[in-house]
Design a protein around this motif. Structure first.
Motif, PDB file in Angstrom:
ATOM      1  N   ARG A 268      -7.515  -1.663 -10.569  1.00  0.00           N
ATOM      2  CA  ARG A 268      -6.256  -1.899  -9.289  1.00  0.00           C
ATOM      3  C   ARG A 268      -5.807  -0.951  -9.420  1.00  0.00           C
ATOM      4  O   ARG A 268      -4.985  -0.764 -10.367  1.00  0.00           O
ATOM      5  CB  ARG A 268      -6.687  -2.807  -9.222  1.00  0.00           C
ATOM      6  CG  ARG A 268      -7.714  -3.546  -8.672  1.00  0.00           C
ATOM      7  CD  ARG A 268      -8.362  -2.977  -7.006  1.00  0.00           C
ATOM      8  NE  ARG A 268      -9.356  -3.709  -6.050  1.00  0.00           N
ATOM      9  CZ  ARG A 268     -10.732  -3.447  -6.670  1.00  0.00           C
ATOM     10  NH1 ARG A 268     -11.417  -3.095  -7.663  1.00  0.00           N
ATOM     11  NH2 ARG A 268     -11.420  -5.001  -6.008  1.00  0.00           N
TER      12      ARG A 268
ATOM     13  N   LYS B 157     -12.139   6.064   0.621  1.00  0.00           N
ATOM     14  CA  LYS B 157     -12.549   4.582  -1.035  1.00  0.00           C
ATOM     15  C   LYS B 157     -14.550   4.682  -0.594  1.00  0.00           C
ATOM     16  O   LYS B 157     -15.280   4.891  -1.715  1.00  0.00           O
ATOM     17  CB  LYS B 157     -12.412   3.006  -0.433  1.00  0.00           C
ATOM     18  CG  LYS B 157     -10.986   3.121  -1.669  1.00  0.00           C
ATOM     19  CD  LYS B 157     -11.533   3.404  -2.234  1.00  0.00           C
ATOM     20  CE  LYS B 157      -9.411   2.638  -3.305  1.00  0.00           C
ATOM     21  NZ  LYS B 157      -9.412   3.042  -5.017  1.00  0.00           N
TER      22      LYS B 157
ATOM     23  N   GLN C 247       0.685  -1.239   0.242  1.00  0.00           N
ATOM     24  CA  GLN C 247       0.061  -0.755  -0.724  1.00  0.00           C
ATOM     25  C   GLN C 247       1.079   1.126   0.183  1.00  0.00           C
ATOM     26  O   GLN C 247       1.650   1.273   0.895  1.00  0.00           O
ATOM     27  CB  GLN C 247      -1.012   0.375   1.444  1.00  0.00           C
ATOM     28  CG  GLN C 247      -2.107   0.889   1.206  1.00  0.00           C
ATOM     29  CD  GLN C 247      -2.433   1.051   2.599  1.00  0.00           C
ATOM     30  OE1 GLN C 247      -2.071   1.495   3.770  1.00  0.00           O
ATOM     31  NE2 GLN C 247      -4.191   1.771   2.491  1.00  0.00           N
TER      32      GLN C 247
ATOM     33  N   TYR D 208      -7.600   4.678   4.146  1.00  0.00           N
ATOM     34  CA  TYR D 208      -7.634   3.983   2.529  1.00  0.00           C
ATOM     35  C   TYR D 208      -9.717   3.692   2.612  1.00  0.00           C
ATOM     36  O   TYR D 208     -10.205   4.147   1.939  1.00  0.00           O
ATOM     37  CB  TYR D 208      -6.975   2.844   2.554  1.00  0.00           C
ATOM     38  CG  TYR D 208      -7.354   1.890   0.857  1.00  0.00           C
ATOM     39  CD1 TYR D 208      -7.174   2.473  -0.157  1.00  0.00           C
ATOM     40  CD2 TYR D 208      -7.628   0.768   1.486  1.00  0.00           C
ATOM     41  CE1 TYR D 208      -7.221   1.687  -1.425  1.00  0.00           C
ATOM     42  CE2 TYR D 208      -8.435   0.212   0.232  1.00  0.00           C
ATOM     43  CZ  TYR D 208      -8.122   0.202  -1.180  1.00  0.00           C
ATOM     44  OH  TYR D 208      -8.240  -0.434  -2.164  1.00  0.00           O
TER      45      TYR D 208
ATOM     46  N   ASP E 252      -4.145  -0.048  -3.671  1.00  0.00           N
ATOM     47  CA  ASP E 252      -4.307  -1.118  -3.293  1.00  0.00           C
ATOM     48  C   ASP E 252      -4.819  -1.795  -2.049  1.00  0.00           C
ATOM     49  O   ASP E 252      -3.460  -2.686  -2.727  1.00  0.00           O
ATOM     50  CB  ASP E 252      -6.319  -1.938  -4.735  1.00  0.00           C
ATOM     51  CG  ASP E 252      -6.876  -0.281  -5.461  1.00  0.00           C
ATOM     52  OD1 ASP E 252      -7.724  -0.352  -4.897  1.00  0.00           O
ATOM     53  OD2 ASP E 252      -6.331  -0.368  -5.971  1.00  0.00           O
ATOM     54  N   TRP E 253      -5.663  -2.109  -1.378  1.00  0.00           N
ATOM     55  CA  TRP E 253      -5.146  -3.071  -0.338  1.00  0.00           C
ATOM     56  C   TRP E 253      -5.063  -4.858  -1.022  1.00  0.00           C
ATOM     57  O   TRP E 253      -4.954  -5.369   0.115  1.00  0.00           O
ATOM     58  CB  TRP E 253      -6.983  -2.829   0.863  1.00  0.00           C
ATOM     59  CG  TRP E 253      -6.379  -3.724   2.264  1.00  0.00           C
ATOM     60  CD1 TRP E 253      -6.183  -5.610   1.687  1.00  0.00           C
ATOM     61  CD2 TRP E 253      -5.100  -3.309   2.981  1.00  0.00           C
ATOM     62  NE1 TRP E 253      -5.438  -5.371   3.794  1.00  0.00           N
ATOM     63  CE2 TRP E 253      -4.894  -4.676   4.807  1.00  0.00           C
ATOM     64  CE3 TRP E 253      -4.106  -2.115   2.952  1.00  0.00           C
ATOM     65  CZ2 TRP E 253      -4.078  -4.076   5.217  1.00  0.00           C
ATOM     66  CZ3 TRP E 253      -3.432  -1.911   3.603  1.00  0.00           C
ATOM     67  CH2 TRP E 253      -3.626  -3.185   5.377  1.00  0.00           C
TER      68      TRP E 253
ATOM     69  N   TRP F  67      -3.278  -9.683  -7.668  1.00  0.00           N
ATOM     70  CA  TRP F  67      -4.433  -8.933  -7.236  1.00  0.00           C
ATOM     71  C   TRP F  67      -5.406 -10.803  -6.535  1.00  0.00           C
ATOM     72  O   TRP F  67      -5.627 -12.024  -7.140  1.00  0.00           O
ATOM     73  CB  TRP F  67      -4.802  -8.993  -8.268  1.00  0.00           C
ATOM     74  CG  TRP F  67      -6.419  -7.736  -8.044  1.00  0.00           C
ATOM     75  CD1 TRP F  67      -6.961  -7.907  -6.910  1.00  0.00           C
ATOM     76  CD2 TRP F  67      -7.476  -8.907  -9.395  1.00  0.00           C
ATOM     77  NE1 TRP F  67      -8.123  -6.955  -7.741  1.00  0.00           N
ATOM     78  CE2 TRP F  67      -8.303  -8.112  -8.612  1.00  0.00           C
ATOM     79  CE3 TRP F  67      -7.445  -8.967 -10.758  1.00  0.00           C
ATOM     80  CZ2 TRP F  67     -10.339  -7.883  -9.514  1.00  0.00           C
ATOM     81  CZ3 TRP F  67      -8.641  -9.100 -11.308  1.00  0.00           C
ATOM     82  CH2 TRP F  67     -10.028  -8.689 -10.532  1.00  0.00           C
TER      83      TRP F  67
END
Length: 674
Positions: free
Chosen positions: A609, A254, A62, A250, A613-614, A634
């Protein structure tokens, strides 16, 4: 001789004066919020926090960010700048350089008096950004790329905050969050007076305080204040991450939608730390344990709990009234502490900085670089080791006065008397800001919950405020270890062993902030005769930079070595491997090392993404000498829409002949998500 005009500063001040003119008509504040990428070096850089020289970064989970807020009083024009950075600490080196750059950009608007730069204290961020030896021992010295990356991100966030300034309302609220932290030093905490302990149900500081900034009833920014160590991720983790507070920001940003991490627009939600010195995120009191046994899931859960608590906190107070601030540097190695600030009601002095051998043990509940020493029985919390003490005597020659000053602490590392410069800073800032009916107290280190409460009480009494309206900000403007109450200090657990300036450190800070609060109340200005030393000319890095990048014969930079599978189902992890260059060649701030793209109905590709992104990870690995590979992954969640996707990897490589750095990119074959 010609006159040199700082046009940027002139334009900024002109815009501000126009804003303030509009502001003064309705009595509200002028507020700006800005977000910027501050990610440092994500590979072959030792992390800051656990003091573990084996925790060397291997990629990015991140991105790190700086979140800046300008708060200006429309009636007087006085204001403050509050910045919260995803970082282990704010070193004096960072603070000094940011202040210089702000002066160049904005003239006298932002100074040491009204600038608060605070770290979230993640233990998974790049290290090497301090000029002091103590903090460079495990990072192989000073790492300029990370240092400059943090500064660039902070300044970019401030610029964006200034550019967004407009009249706004400030609201404040408090709530309780009881399932996101645990007391990690219960024996030491139990030494405090019964009445003081009674203020902390469950031995934790459960206060969640929130400042929210609104226009037309709609929030555009917020700062949450909550005490917890971002140590959900253990010292075994080597991926750069904001940990639980990074996830909290985040999550909120978001949820609010519209936040653009590349470009820094939209809602800005910062999660500042407070007096988290003895507050662990490991609820089971073991590294990586609690609420689950998966450290990444723990970081997500503890982060989400903070975010949800901040979002649901009722904004009971509409902030109004003047803004003002006082800041002063104090030599913490020689404060004469008056009797009215000490538990025994006797005068005492602080000491030149020193550590005990228990410092090397780290916190049992959070782990650290001394885990091996602990397992061998050489060090431990609350324990002495005569061998280490003897070695410390031979290396540092602590005087009898120094040993006596530190009381129950067995002096092993006397960094305060090292030559030619101390190994850690002793000239340190304290700051008190008045924001209407609130006060913010900024302190340069890690304070236990009892220590933080005593300092807040001192300021509350001096300013005539309820304790609930005084906020504490640790890890701000500088960093000099732990700060325990005299009672906790005597236990000599990790926190007490790591309290730099002896048993009366916290009473000294109480005396210091009382001076600041008194000046605020009376309107008097304070002389600031001390100036922190500038050690920028004495920095050494033992970690070699990028010499050059190369690929095997027949390969090219950006080429896909391992393609993703053709079909994935939700719940699976898609991966691909590329030939790449070293990520130190370009930090790619405001950009990305990886993208997940989805094919649109018209045949174009949309990025859905990236490496902020986490659920994505960018791994970097040196394969052989100058050959390296990037593995991107991912984790395809249950909410992902079925469709056609692909990976894109971006980076940079260094030419061994010319030294030039060139971009690279690669794209995988498409794959289906079902």
């Amino acid at each position: 001789m010609g006159v040199k005009i700082n046009w940027r500063a002139l334009v900024a001040l002109t815009v501000l004066s126009v804003s303030l003119g509009a502001q003064a008509q309705d009595g509200r504040y002028v507020v700006g919020a800005g977000l910027a990428d501050s990610t440092g070096e994500v590979a072959e850089n030792t992390m800051f926090g656990y003091a573990d020289d084996k925790q060397v970064s291997t990629g990015l989970q991140q991105r790190m960010h700086a979140r800046a807020f300008t708060l200006t009083d429309g009636q007087t024009g006085k204001g403050v700048l509050l910045v919260v950075v995803d970082a282990g600490a704010i070193s004096q080196a960072i603070h000094q350089q940011v202040l210089r750059q702000l002066a160049a950009r904005y003239g006298g608007r932002f100074t040491e008096q009204n600038v608060m730069i605070s770290a979230t204290h993640t233990h998974s961020g790049p290290g090497g950004f301090s000029h002091y030896t103590l903090y460079g021992l495990t990072t192989e010295g000073f790492q300029r790329g990370t240092y400059q990356g943090m500064i660039d991100g902070i300044l970019r966030a401030v610029d964006r905050a200034v550019a967004s300034e407009a009249p706004a309302d400030i609201r404040f609220g408090r709530s309780q969050l009881t399932n996101a932290s645990a007391q990690r030093s219960a024996t030491a905490f139990a030494r405090n007076p019964v009445a003081e302990r009674a203020a902390f149900a469950g031995q934790i500081d459960a206060d969640m305080a929130v400042l929210r900034f609104e226009r037309g009833g709609k929030a555009f920014g917020a700062v949450s204040f909550f005490a917890v160590h971002p140590t959900s991720l253990t010292s075994k983790n080597t991926l750069v991450s904001g940990d639980n507070k990074g996830y909290a920001a985040y999550y909120w940003e978001k949820l609010m939608q519209g936040t653009q991490y590349r470009g820094g627009k939209g809602f800005v939600g910062a999660f500042a730390n407070t007096n988290a010195g003895d507050m662990t995120a490991n609820l089971h009191l073991h590294p990586g344990s609690g609420p689950t046994e998966d450290e990444w899931e723990n970081a997500r859960i503890i982060g989400e709990r903070q975010a949800q608590a901040a979002i649901s906190t009722p904004m009971a107070l509409s902030v109004s009234g003047p803004i003002d601030s006082r800041q002063k540097y104090f030599d913490m190695s020689r404060v004469q502490v008056r009797a009215d600030f000490t538990p025994d009601r006797q005068p005492h002095t602080t000491c030149p900085a020193a550590y005990k051998s228990a410092f090397a043990a780290g916190s049992t509940e959070d782990g650290g670089g001394g885990d091996a020493l602990v397992s061998m029985g050489l060090v431990g919390e609350g324990r002495s080791n005569p061998l280490i003490a003897a070695l410390g005597t031979m290396l540092f020659y602590p005087s009898a006065d120094l040993v006596r000053c530190h009381g129950h602490k067995e002096v092993a590392i006397a960094m305060g008397t090292a030559q030619p410069f101390p190994w850690s800073p002793e000239v340190l800032p304290a700051q008190v800001v008045r924001l209407g009916q609130l006060a913010l107290v900024a302190m340069p280190g890690e304070f236990t919950i009892a220590a933080g409460r005593r300092i807040r009480q001192t300021v509350a009494e001096r300013l005539g405020l309820p304790l609930s309206q005084v906020l504490f900000m640790g890890y701000t403007n500088a960093y000099a270890g732990y700060n325990t109450t005299p009672e906790e200090y005597d236990q000599q657990d990790y926190e007490g062993a790591s309290t730099h300036f002896g048993p009366y450190t916290v009473p000294a800070w109480q005396q210091n902030v009382a001076e600041l609060a008194d000046a605020l109340r009376s309107g008097n200005q304070l002389a600031n005769p001390l100036v922190p030393r500038d050690l920028s000319a004495y920095q050494v890095s033992l970690r070699a930079g990028v010499v050059f990048d190369d690929v095997p014969l027949g390969k090219r930079f950006g080429q896909v070595e391992v393609q993703p599978k053709s079909i994935y189902r939700r719940g699976e992890v898609a991966t691909a491997v590329f030939w790449t260059g070293h990520p130190k060649n370009d930090l790619r701030q405001e950009d990305s090392f990886l993208e997940v793209q989805q094919r649109q109905p018209d045949g174009s590709w949309l990025t859905v993404r990236d490496d902020n992104d986490w659920d994505t990870v960018y791994y970097w690995k040196r394969v052989f000498v100058a050959w390296s590979q990037a593995t991107v992954s991912w984790a395809i969640g249950p909410q992902v829409a079925p469709g056609t996707y692909r990976f894109v990897h971006k980076g940079n490589w260094k030419n061994g002949w010319t030294g030039a750095i060139a971009p690279l990119s690669g794209t995988t074959q498409a794959f289906q998500v079902r």
